[in-house]
Design an enzyme around this catalytic site. Sequence first.
Site, mmCIF file in Angstrom:
data_model
loop_
_atom_site.group_PDB
_atom_site.id
_atom_site.type_symbol
_atom_site.label_atom_id
_atom_site.label_comp_id
_atom_site.label_asym_id
_atom_site.label_seq_id
_atom_site.Cartn_x
_atom_site.Cartn_y
_atom_site.Cartn_z
ATOM 1 N N HIS A 24 -5.882 -53.007 -75.264
ATOM 2 C CA HIS A 24 -6.940 -51.669 -75.661
ATOM 3 C C HIS A 24 -8.062 -51.585 -76.536
ATOM 4 C CE1 HIS A 24 -6.256 -49.231 -72.144
ATOM 5 N NE2 HIS A 24 -4.934 -49.599 -72.353
ATOM 6 N N ARG B 39 1.749 -53.216 -75.853
ATOM 7 C CA ARG B 39 0.598 -53.785 -74.840
ATOM 8 C C ARG B 39 -0.476 -53.139 -75.215
ATOM 9 N NH1 ARG B 39 -1.926 -50.202 -72.020
ATOM 10 N NH2 ARG B 39 -1.775 -50.736 -70.051
#
Length: 113
Positions: free
Chosen positions: A81, A76
Site C-alpha cells: 500500500h 506487508r
Amino acid sequence: MPSRDWQLRIQDILQSIAEILQRTEGMEFEDFMVNRTIIKAVLYDFGIIGEAARNIPPEIQSRYPQIPWRLMGDMRNIIFHEYFQVELEIIWRAIKNNLPLLALQLQEVLESE
C-alpha cells in the site's frame, strides 16, 4: 471459518522465508539493490509472510509474543500500500538479520502446538 488452518499459514511463512534466503544467497546488498527481478520476488514473499501472519489466531500470537506478528503484517502493508516508501536497506537487514531466527521460532511453534 478461516480459509486455511493457521498451521498452513505458518508453513506459508516458512516457505517464503526459505525462498527469500535461497534467492539472496551469496548476494551482497549492492547486487540486491540493482536486481529488480530479485527485489520484486523478495517483496512478494514478504507480502505473503505479512498476510499469513495477520491470519494467525490471536490466541496463538499471544502465546508467542517473541515473534513479531504485527511487524510482519505492517511490512506487508507498506510493501503493497505504501510501496513508494519501501527502503531496500531495511529489507536487506531483515533478510540477513531476522529471517533465519524467525524461521527457527516458527518451526518451534509448529512443533509445540
